[in-house]
Design an enzyme around this catalytic site. Structure first.
Site, PDB file in Angstrom:
ATOM      1  N   LYS A 209     -26.121  20.341  -0.251  1.00 45.32           N
ATOM      2  CA  LYS A 209     -25.263  20.734  -1.360  1.00 45.32           C
ATOM      3  C   LYS A 209     -25.582  19.903  -2.619  1.00 45.32           C
ATOM      4  O   LYS A 209     -26.249  18.852  -2.536  1.00 45.32           O
ATOM      5  CB  LYS A 209     -23.801  20.583  -0.938  1.00 45.32           C
ATOM      6  CG  LYS A 209     -23.426  21.498   0.245  1.00 45.32           C
ATOM      7  CD  LYS A 209     -21.940  21.422   0.572  1.00 45.32           C
ATOM      8  CE  LYS A 209     -21.596  22.351   1.728  1.00 45.32           C
ATOM      9  NZ  LYS A 209     -20.129  22.366   2.003  1.00 45.32           N
TER      10      LYS A 209
ATOM     11  N   THR B 139     -15.978  18.672   8.837  1.00 40.38           N
ATOM     12  CA  THR B 139     -15.910  19.075   7.428  1.00 40.38           C
ATOM     13  C   THR B 139     -15.456  17.908   6.552  1.00 40.38           C
ATOM     14  O   THR B 139     -16.012  17.661   5.480  1.00 40.38           O
ATOM     15  CB  THR B 139     -14.914  20.255   7.273  1.00 40.38           C
ATOM     16  OG1 THR B 139     -15.267  21.279   8.211  1.00 40.38           O
ATOM     17  CG2 THR B 139     -14.939  20.810   5.861  1.00 40.38           C
TER      18      THR B 139
ATOM     19  N   HIS C  26     -24.171  22.063   4.400  1.00 42.61           N
ATOM     20  CA  HIS C  26     -23.582  23.225   5.065  1.00 42.61           C
ATOM     21  C   HIS C  26     -24.282  23.418   6.401  1.00 42.61           C
ATOM     22  O   HIS C  26     -25.479  23.149   6.526  1.00 42.61           O
ATOM     23  CB  HIS C  26     -23.783  24.486   4.206  1.00 42.61           C
ATOM     24  CG  HIS C  26     -23.474  25.763   4.934  1.00 42.61           C
ATOM     25  ND1 HIS C  26     -22.179  26.226   5.055  1.00 42.61           N
ATOM     26  CD2 HIS C  26     -24.260  26.635   5.621  1.00 42.61           C
ATOM     27  CE1 HIS C  26     -22.201  27.347   5.772  1.00 42.61           C
ATOM     28  NE2 HIS C  26     -23.442  27.610   6.123  1.00 42.61           N
TER      29      HIS C  26
HETATM   30  P1  IDP Z   1     -17.604  23.763   7.116  1.00 45.15           P
HETATM   31  O1  IDP Z   1     -18.551  23.625   5.926  1.00 45.15           O
HETATM   32  O2  IDP Z   1     -17.488  22.488   7.903  1.00 45.15           O
HETATM   33  O3  IDP Z   1     -17.951  24.962   7.981  1.00 45.15           O
HETATM   34  P2  IDP Z   1     -15.410  25.356   6.087  1.00 45.15           P
HETATM   35  O4  IDP Z   1     -13.992  25.271   6.575  1.00 45.15           O
HETATM   36  O5  IDP Z   1     -16.212  26.549   6.444  1.00 45.15           O
HETATM   37  O6  IDP Z   1     -16.143  24.003   6.509  1.00 45.15           O
HETATM   38  O7  IDP Z   1     -15.333  25.229   4.493  1.00 45.15           O
HETATM   39  C1  IDP Z   1     -16.452  25.529   3.687  1.00 45.15           C
HETATM   40  C2  IDP Z   1     -16.585  24.469   2.636  1.00 45.15           C
HETATM   41  O8  IDP Z   1     -15.443  24.521   1.751  1.00 45.15           O
HETATM   42  C3  IDP Z   1     -16.559  23.029   3.149  1.00 45.15           C
HETATM   43  O9  IDP Z   1     -17.814  22.601   3.638  1.00 45.15           O
HETATM   44  C4  IDP Z   1     -16.133  22.252   1.916  1.00 45.15           C
HETATM   45  O10 IDP Z   1     -17.210  22.118   0.969  1.00 45.15           O
HETATM   46  C5  IDP Z   1     -15.093  23.212   1.335  1.00 45.15           C
HETATM   47  N1  IDP Z   1     -13.742  22.906   1.860  1.00 45.15           N
HETATM   48  C6  IDP Z   1     -13.253  23.176   3.079  1.00 45.15           C
HETATM   49  N2  IDP Z   1     -11.975  22.740   3.223  1.00 45.15           N
HETATM   50  C7  IDP Z   1     -11.657  22.187   2.031  1.00 45.15           C
HETATM   51  C8  IDP Z   1     -10.449  21.538   1.534  1.00 45.15           C
HETATM   52  O11 IDP Z   1      -9.442  21.420   2.235  1.00 45.15           O
HETATM   53  N3  IDP Z   1     -10.519  21.085   0.255  1.00 45.15           N
HETATM   54  C9  IDP Z   1     -11.613  21.208  -0.542  1.00 45.15           C
HETATM   55  N4  IDP Z   1     -12.748  21.801  -0.109  1.00 45.15           N
HETATM   56  C10 IDP Z   1     -12.777  22.279   1.154  1.00 45.15           C
HETATM   57 MG    MG Z   2     -17.921  26.963   7.524  1.00 42.19          MG
END
Ligand code: IDP
Ligand code: MG
Length: 140
Positions: free
Chosen positions: A11, A93, A117
């Site tokens: 990222k 995450t 990611h």
């Molecule tokens: P992941 O990347 O671990 O699969 P996801 O829940 O799919 O997590 O969320 C996608 C992306 O959105 C995360 O990697 C992060 O950059 C952002 N994100 C997720 N949850 C939050 C939050 O609670 N606050 C701010 N950004 C978040």
């Molecule tokens: Mg995800």
């Protein structure tokens, strides 16, 4: 069908801080083969489409702003059990919850700016690889 493939992005926060090669090296040392690689800046439309599953979340706008503020490195990776093993390698995450030795523990600053990611299922890995790469850009 593609359980040996996953998709990653380094990222913008990783690139800005000069972690590109260190993170790619960790991925290589963990046994993943890079079968496609691209250094690019996503458009707002691309980021919104890529993260469309999160469009209702309160952090969506910040996420799109973050993911488009600078270049990313996109890669398709190959290894047995790729999706699960790569999620283990990157960690939770939220870096505060990520285990010692994971990429996010080491390089992520916050739950939003979390360095990398990783696809969360074989189906999404396949979709995400196709989103960023055409067949002629993949060298398996
Ligand atoms: P992941 O990347 O671990 O699969 P996801 O829940 O799919 O997590 O969320 C996608 C992306 O959105 C995360 O990697 C992060 O950059 C952002 N994100 C997720 N949850 C939050 C939050 O609670 N606050 C701010 N950004 C978040
Ligand atoms: Mg995800």
């Amino acid at each position: 069908m593609n359980s040996n493939r996953t998709f990653t992005m380094l990222k913008p926060d990783s690139i800005e801080q000069g972690y590109m090669l260190s993170i790619l090296n960790i991925i290589k040392e963990a046994g993943f083969k890079i079968i496609a690689l691209k250094y690019k800046k996503m458009t707002k439309e691309e980021a919104e489409q890529f993260y469309s599953v999160h469009s209702d979340k309160p952090f969506f706008k910040d996420l799109i702003q973050f993911m488009t503020r600078g270049p990313i490195v996109a890669a398709a990776l190959e290894k047995s059990n790729a999706v699960v093993d790569f999620r283990k390698l990157i960690g939770s995450t939220d870096p505060k919850e990520a285990k010692e030795g994971t990429i996010r523990k080491r390089y992520a600053k916050s739950i939003g700016e979390n360095a990398v990611h990783g696809s969360d299922s074989d189906e999404n890995a396949s979709m995400e690889i196709s989103f960023h790469f055409s067949d002629s850009e993949i060298f398996s």
